[in-house]
Design a protein around this motif. Structure first.
Motif, PDB file in Angstrom:
ATOM      1  N   GLU A  72       0.831  -1.202   0.000  1.00  0.00           N
ATOM      2  CA  GLU A  72       0.000   0.000   0.000  1.00  0.00           C
ATOM      3  C   GLU A  72       0.871   1.260   0.000  1.00  0.00           C
ATOM      4  N   LEU A  73       1.945   1.250   0.736  1.00  0.00           N
ATOM      5  CA  LEU A  73       2.837   2.408   0.761  1.00  0.00           C
ATOM      6  C   LEU A  73       3.404   2.685  -0.631  1.00  0.00           C
ATOM      7  N   PHE A  74       3.812   1.643  -1.335  1.00  0.00           N
ATOM      8  CA  PHE A  74       4.340   1.850  -2.689  1.00  0.00           C
ATOM      9  C   PHE A  74       3.251   2.345  -3.639  1.00  0.00           C
ATOM     10  N   ARG A  75       2.022   1.901  -3.458  1.00  0.00           N
ATOM     11  CA  ARG A  75       0.931   2.423  -4.288  1.00  0.00           C
ATOM     12  C   ARG A  75       0.730   3.911  -4.032  1.00  0.00           C
ATOM     13  N   VAL A 262       4.335  -9.794  -2.185  1.00  0.00           N
ATOM     14  CA  VAL A 262       4.375  -8.374  -2.523  1.00  0.00           C
ATOM     15  C   VAL A 262       5.502  -8.153  -3.530  1.00  0.00           C
ATOM     16  N   PRO A 263       5.246  -7.441  -4.635  1.00  0.00           N
ATOM     17  CA  PRO A 263       6.247  -7.278  -5.701  1.00  0.00           C
ATOM     18  C   PRO A 263       7.251  -6.168  -5.400  1.00  0.00           C
ATOM     19  N   VAL A 264       7.853  -6.252  -4.233  1.00  0.00           N
ATOM     20  CA  VAL A 264       8.866  -5.292  -3.787  1.00  0.00           C
ATOM     21  C   VAL A 264      10.057  -6.094  -3.295  1.00  0.00           C
ATOM     22  N   PHE A 265      11.248  -5.745  -3.762  1.00  0.00           N
ATOM     23  CA  PHE A 265      12.468  -6.442  -3.386  1.00  0.00           C
ATOM     24  C   PHE A 265      13.120  -5.746  -2.201  1.00  0.00           C
ATOM     25  N   CYS A 266      13.932  -6.484  -1.462  1.00  0.00           N
ATOM     26  CA  CYS A 266      14.691  -5.917  -0.346  1.00  0.00           C
ATOM     27  C   CYS A 266      16.148  -6.352  -0.503  1.00  0.00           C
ATOM     28  N   TYR A 267      17.075  -5.377  -0.576  1.00  0.00           N
ATOM     29  CA  TYR A 267      18.486  -5.677  -0.794  1.00  0.00           C
ATOM     30  C   TYR A 267      19.159  -6.204   0.474  1.00  0.00           C
ATOM     31  N   PRO A 268      19.927  -7.290   0.376  1.00  0.00           N
ATOM     32  CA  PRO A 268      20.759  -7.686   1.519  1.00  0.00           C
ATOM     33  C   PRO A 268      21.769  -6.596   1.864  1.00  0.00           C
ATOM     34  N   ALA A 282      17.782  -5.503 -12.982  1.00  0.00           N
ATOM     35  CA  ALA A 282      17.299  -6.879 -12.830  1.00  0.00           C
ATOM     36  C   ALA A 282      15.960  -6.912 -12.103  1.00  0.00           C
ATOM     37  N   ILE A 283      15.810  -6.084 -11.095  1.00  0.00           N
ATOM     38  CA  ILE A 283      14.557  -6.036 -10.337  1.00  0.00           C
ATOM     39  C   ILE A 283      13.436  -5.485 -11.203  1.00  0.00           C
ATOM     40  N   ARG A 284      13.724  -4.447 -11.953  1.00  0.00           N
ATOM     41  CA  ARG A 284      12.721  -3.872 -12.847  1.00  0.00           C
ATOM     42  C   ARG A 284      12.336  -4.863 -13.941  1.00  0.00           C
ATOM     43  N   ASP A 285      13.323  -5.599 -14.471  1.00  0.00           N
ATOM     44  CA  ASP A 285      13.070  -6.499 -15.596  1.00  0.00           C
ATOM     45  C   ASP A 285      12.130  -7.648 -15.254  1.00  0.00           C
ATOM     46  N   ILE A 286      12.078  -8.067 -13.987  1.00  0.00           N
ATOM     47  CA  ILE A 286      11.175  -9.169 -13.635  1.00  0.00           C
ATOM     48  C   ILE A 286       9.815  -8.657 -13.158  1.00  0.00           C
ATOM     49  N   VAL A 289       7.786  -3.715  -8.577  1.00  0.00           N
ATOM     50  CA  VAL A 289       7.457  -2.294  -8.638  1.00  0.00           C
ATOM     51  C   VAL A 289       8.446  -1.421  -7.891  1.00  0.00           C
ATOM     52  N   GLY A 290       9.283  -2.020  -7.048  1.00  0.00           N
ATOM     53  CA  GLY A 290      10.217  -1.205  -6.287  1.00  0.00           C
ATOM     54  C   GLY A 290      11.108  -2.064  -5.424  1.00  0.00           C
TER      55      GLY A 290
END
Length: 341
Positions: A72-75, A262-268, A282-286, A289-290
């Motif tokens: 929801e925050l990303f929306r 949720v279509p949001v990645f988190c970097y190690p 790479a994250i955008r290509d798959i 959304v963020g």
């Protein structure tokens, strides 16, 4: 002077009406809190105090702060409304067992959404987290002196007490973040051999992951889950192929095992030196959304829309394990402190 201002702000946050006075500072932005471990006497895990987390959520609910999911925050960030408060989102990284067993009921008690970013190979029990293996080697070793190689450097550690042992562990862990992932993994094996410790193939209870069945059960109770790589390397310390596979592989596995990831990645690790253009692309290509970093700051719509890559560089605040400081970040008071210098 800065400390006096901060103490005054912290004291004022509990005064009725202050929430409304500070609300203009929250327009067009949200706050994302980042947690990792929680203290769990049953397993021996040490981290955020569950009682303090409960106090934070009680405080935020009592003062009427909007608690939202990461999705929801990303929306709301994408919408870019500069007149609204975007809310406060809570994230937990890695997928440890106590994140649902201990934190889950607390978030549920306050009807607060939370998002756990999962290291999928960890939940598949193909590995346990590399920094935990370092801790286990140091803490279970009977030795008080260890010599081991990291890359081309011979490291010498000596300690007389637990404080010294902890300092050695922290130094070795920090150094491992600065070398290529392959060398890091080899160095951990060399460390264990030098410490005369056999690393278990499965994570001991203190370091254990949640189960996929718990992921699905907690989805039904309002949790969401996002990708956090397969094996949790620092992505900038990997080759091109591994970086892509860590990102895509974790998302594919999560989609197979969870109901609505949720279509949001988190970097190690998530600092600027830990990621780059390669990872953003790479994250955008798959189709995600963020992405979230560990750089400290608000999730601002102005920053989100400033550059095409910025939706993949959204900031978070480390959860401070003190409900007063958490309220400071959530209220917009940190923005005021920065404005006041």
């Amino acid at each position: 002077m800065k400390r006096k201002i901060q103490r005054a702000l912290l004291s004022a946050l509990a005064v009725p009406g202050v929430r409304g006075l500070l609300s203009p500072l929250r327009r067009g932005a949200g706050t994302v809190f980042m947690l990792h471990r929680l203290t769990d006497p049953e397993s021996g895990a040490v981290g955020t105090d569950p009682a303090e987390l409960r106090r934070t959520l009680e405080f935020l609910r009592r003062l009427g702060y909007p608690l939202v999911s990461v999705g929801e925050l990303f929306r709301r960030l994408e919408g870019g409304d500069a007149t609204s408060e975007y809310g406060i989102a809570f994230t937990l990284d890695d997928g440890y067992a106590e994140q649902v067993r201990i934190a889950g009921p607390i978030f549920a008690e306050f009807d607060c959404p939370a998002t756990v970013f999962l290291t999928t190979g960890f939940l598949d029990q193909k590995l346990w987290q590399w920094w935990d293996r370092i801790e286990y080697a140091f803490e279970t070793s009977h030795r008080k002196q260890i010599s081991t190689w990291l890359g081309e450097e011979m490291l010498e550690y000596r300690w007389e007490d637990e404080q010294g042992r902890g300092a050695a562990r922290d130094d070795f862990t920090a150094r491992c973040k600065r070398v290529h992932n392959d060398e890091k993994l080899k160095a951990i094996e060399r460390l264990a051999a030098a410490a005369e410790v056999e690393l278990p193939s499965l994570a001991p209870a203190r370091y254990a992951p949640m189960a996929w069945s718990e992921v699905r059960a907690w989805e039904a109770r309002g949790f969401t889950f996002g990708p956090h790589t397969v094996t949790h390397p620092i992505l900038s310390r990997t080759g091109d192929a591994q970086s892509r596979e860590e990102i895509r592989g974790s998302w594919d596995r999560l989609r197979a095992m969870a109901g609505q990831p949720v279509p949001v990645f988190c970097y190690p690790n998530g600092q600027p030196e830990d990621l780059g253009v390669r990872e953003v692309e790479a994250i955008r290509d798959i189709g995600l959304v963020g992405a979230l970093t560990t750089s400290m700051g608000d999730a601002s719509a102005a920053a989100y829309h400033a550059r095409p890559e910025n939706p993949y560089l959204v900031r978070r605040f480390p959860y401070p394990n003190d409900h007063r400081v958490a309220a400071h970040f959530a209220s917009g008071a940190e923005r005021l402190r920065l404005l006041l210098g």
